[in-house]
Design a protein around this motif. Structure first.
Motif, mmCIF file in Angstrom:
data_model
loop_
_atom_site.group_PDB
_atom_site.id
_atom_site.type_symbol
_atom_site.label_atom_id
_atom_site.label_comp_id
_atom_site.label_asym_id
_atom_site.label_seq_id
_atom_site.Cartn_x
_atom_site.Cartn_y
_atom_site.Cartn_z
ATOM 1 N N SER A 10 17.621 15.213 14.069
ATOM 2 C CA SER A 10 16.753 16.309 14.914
ATOM 3 C C SER A 10 15.622 15.755 16.086
ATOM 4 O O SER A 10 14.763 15.244 15.633
ATOM 5 N N ASP A 11 15.965 15.943 17.229
ATOM 6 C CA ASP A 11 15.061 15.578 18.140
ATOM 7 C C ASP A 11 13.127 15.665 17.813
ATOM 8 O O ASP A 11 12.738 14.245 17.301
ATOM 9 N N GLN A 12 12.915 16.883 16.983
ATOM 10 C CA GLN A 12 11.565 16.293 16.643
ATOM 11 C C GLN A 12 11.635 15.177 15.715
ATOM 12 O O GLN A 12 10.537 14.274 15.220
ATOM 13 N N ALA A 13 12.643 15.343 14.397
ATOM 14 C CA ALA A 13 12.460 14.155 13.448
ATOM 15 C C ALA A 13 12.425 12.980 13.975
ATOM 16 O O ALA A 13 12.030 11.904 13.430
ATOM 17 N N HIS A 14 13.436 12.628 14.993
ATOM 18 C CA HIS A 14 13.487 10.997 16.163
ATOM 19 C C HIS A 14 12.533 10.669 15.879
ATOM 20 O O HIS A 14 11.842 9.874 16.571
ATOM 21 N N ASP A 15 11.905 11.959 17.249
ATOM 22 C CA ASP A 15 10.083 11.808 17.367
ATOM 23 C C ASP A 15 9.120 10.496 16.447
ATOM 24 O O ASP A 15 8.450 9.775 16.782
ATOM 25 N N ALA A 16 10.074 11.840 15.240
ATOM 26 C CA ALA A 16 8.340 11.431 14.176
ATOM 27 C C ALA A 16 8.860 10.374 13.630
ATOM 28 O O ALA A 16 8.422 8.588 13.499
ATOM 29 N N MET A 17 10.219 9.783 13.936
ATOM 30 C CA MET A 17 10.352 8.405 13.281
ATOM 31 C C MET A 17 10.480 7.234 13.761
ATOM 32 O O MET A 17 10.157 6.269 13.692
ATOM 33 N N ILE A 18 10.147 7.278 15.215
ATOM 34 C CA ILE A 18 9.309 6.816 16.398
ATOM 35 C C ILE A 18 8.534 6.413 16.418
ATOM 36 O O ILE A 18 7.780 5.083 16.554
ATOM 37 N N GLY A 19 7.589 7.263 15.999
ATOM 38 C CA GLY A 19 5.901 7.522 16.577
ATOM 39 C C GLY A 19 5.525 6.246 14.689
ATOM 40 O O GLY A 19 5.042 5.823 15.105
ATOM 41 N N TRP A 20 6.403 6.724 13.505
ATOM 42 C CA TRP A 20 6.153 5.494 12.497
ATOM 43 C C TRP A 20 6.460 4.645 13.313
ATOM 44 O O TRP A 20 5.765 3.554 12.211
ATOM 45 N N LEU A 21 7.802 4.233 13.229
ATOM 46 C CA LEU A 21 8.050 3.153 13.740
ATOM 47 C C LEU A 21 6.652 1.755 14.769
ATOM 48 O O LEU A 21 6.793 1.032 14.555
ATOM 49 N N ARG A 22 6.131 2.604 15.431
ATOM 50 C CA ARG A 22 5.886 2.121 16.940
ATOM 51 C C ARG A 22 3.972 1.881 16.079
ATOM 52 O O ARG A 22 3.789 0.855 16.123
ATOM 53 N N ARG A 23 3.480 2.345 14.625
ATOM 54 C CA ARG A 23 3.044 2.318 13.865
ATOM 55 C C ARG A 23 2.994 1.581 13.023
ATOM 56 O O ARG A 23 2.518 0.209 12.980
ATOM 57 N N PHE A 24 4.446 0.972 12.654
ATOM 58 C CA PHE A 24 5.117 -0.386 11.485
ATOM 59 C C PHE A 24 4.573 -0.932 12.872
ATOM 60 O O PHE A 24 4.535 -2.506 12.078
ATOM 61 N N ALA A 25 5.136 -1.553 13.334
ATOM 62 C CA ALA A 25 5.186 -2.570 14.613
ATOM 63 C C ALA A 25 4.096 -2.982 15.090
ATOM 64 O O ALA A 25 3.598 -4.461 14.796
ATOM 65 N N THR A 26 2.734 -2.142 15.284
ATOM 66 C CA THR A 26 1.534 -2.329 15.317
ATOM 67 C C THR A 26 0.599 -3.069 14.058
ATOM 68 O O THR A 26 0.395 -4.251 15.194
ATOM 69 N N VAL A 27 1.548 -2.907 13.331
ATOM 70 C CA VAL A 27 0.674 -3.397 12.212
ATOM 71 C C VAL A 27 1.153 -4.799 12.005
ATOM 72 O O VAL A 27 0.050 -5.753 11.954
ATOM 73 N N PHE A 28 2.763 -4.771 12.390
ATOM 74 C CA PHE A 28 2.918 -6.218 11.569
ATOM 75 C C PHE A 28 3.345 -6.837 12.597
ATOM 76 O O PHE A 28 4.069 -7.898 12.197
ATOM 77 N N ALA A 29 3.140 -6.885 13.819
ATOM 78 C CA ALA A 29 3.492 -7.640 14.672
ATOM 79 C C ALA A 29 4.925 -8.095 15.283
ATOM 80 O O ALA A 29 5.215 -9.090 15.270
ATOM 81 N N LEU A 30 6.154 -7.191 14.070
ATOM 82 C CA LEU A 30 7.189 -7.729 14.120
ATOM 83 C C LEU A 30 7.568 -7.784 16.064
ATOM 84 O O LEU A 30 7.213 -7.094 17.040
ATOM 85 N N ARG A 31 8.234 -8.963 16.611
ATOM 86 C CA ARG A 31 9.042 -9.355 17.471
ATOM 87 C C ARG A 31 10.692 -9.382 17.206
ATOM 88 O O ARG A 31 11.385 -9.623 16.607
#
Length: 257
Positions: free
Chosen positions: A236-257
């Motif tokens: 669902s759009d809401q679930a997708h937005d939530a997953m993108i939000g979590w993944l942004r946090r993950f990318a910021t913390v672990f600095a994945l490239r």
């Protein structure tokens, strides 16, 4: 309780338990299935019935999933009867199939098996958590998130099984969420059978999660625009937005490239 005439396209010896479902009238296919007047078609997931026959019946399709389901039946089913489902759950799923668009509700029927109710409650908790995460990440920074990053995360999760027993971690919902968010970024459609593979658990377990997360509004079942016989699962759009939000946090913390 529903009143439903169901044509069964399989060996009647495999109907154990289904005859006890209140409101069901099980009709044998006989020599001419097209002459049988029914509301719904039911067949085993390993059936070798020609798909052309199902097309000509033009009935909603309920698939009974056992040990070795065929992927094409999973992908075109309107609903699933799973091992361990009690009579109330089966009747509710059939009712939902007959009333398409109302969702596969399995948690609110008296007498429904306890583990199914618990699974539905967990699916709702996931939906609520995703909704809260979506709200809380609206103001997050724009850390880059990509499908390759998500696929890398999925591979790392599978590598975990090389070091620990696979059944030690019971989180198929998260594996499916990751697979669906990656697929959406890639512009790829995900069939039910493919999502079950991504869950990395037995098919019947994965289908219980698909059914419950669909009920909770986390997953959306969408008909293939090029082939109405098949269905895809999307976030669902809401679930997708939530997953993108979590993944942004993950990318910021672990600095994945």
């Amino acid at each position: 309780m529903i009143n439903c005439r169901i044509i069964f396209l399989g060996d009647e010896a495999r109907l154990a338990g289904l005859h006890r479902v209140p409101g069901w009238e099980i009709l044998p296919a006989g020599n001419d299935p097209l002459a049988v007047v029914a509301n719904l078609a039911l067949l085993p997931a390993d059936s070798e019935v020609p798909e052309g026959l199902i097309d000509r019946l033009a009935l909603p399709l309920l698939v009974a999933v056992g040990e070795a389901p065929a992927a094409h039946w999973l992908d075109r089913a309107d609903g699933f009867v799973l091992a361990g489902d009690d009579a109330d759950t089966i009747a509710t799923v059939a009712s939902s199939v007959l009333n398409a668009g109302t969702g596969w509700r399995v948690a609110e029927q008296a007498g429904t098996a306890q583990h199914i109710s618990a699974l539905s409650a967990e699916a709702q908790r996931i939906a609520d958590a995703l909704a809260e995460l979506a709200r809380s990440t609206e103001q997050e920074g724009e850390a880059q998130v990509s499908a390759p990053m998500v696929r890398r995360l999925i591979r790392l999760r599978r590598d975990r099984d090389r070091h620990f027993p696979a059944d030690l971690f019971g989180d198929p919902a998260w594996d499916m969420l990751l697979d669906l968010v990656a697929a959406r970024m890639e512009g790829v459609d995900v069939a039910v059978s493919s999502l079950c593979v991504a869950a990395a658990v037995p098919t019947t377990t994965a289908l219980r999660w698909v059914r419950s997360l669909s009920e909770a509004g986390v997953f959306v079942r969408r008909t293939d625009p090029g082939d109405a016989r098949r269905a895809f699962i999307t976030l669902s759009d809401q679930a997708h937005d939530a997953m993108i939000g979590w993944l942004r946090r993950f990318a910021t913390v672990f600095a994945l490239r």
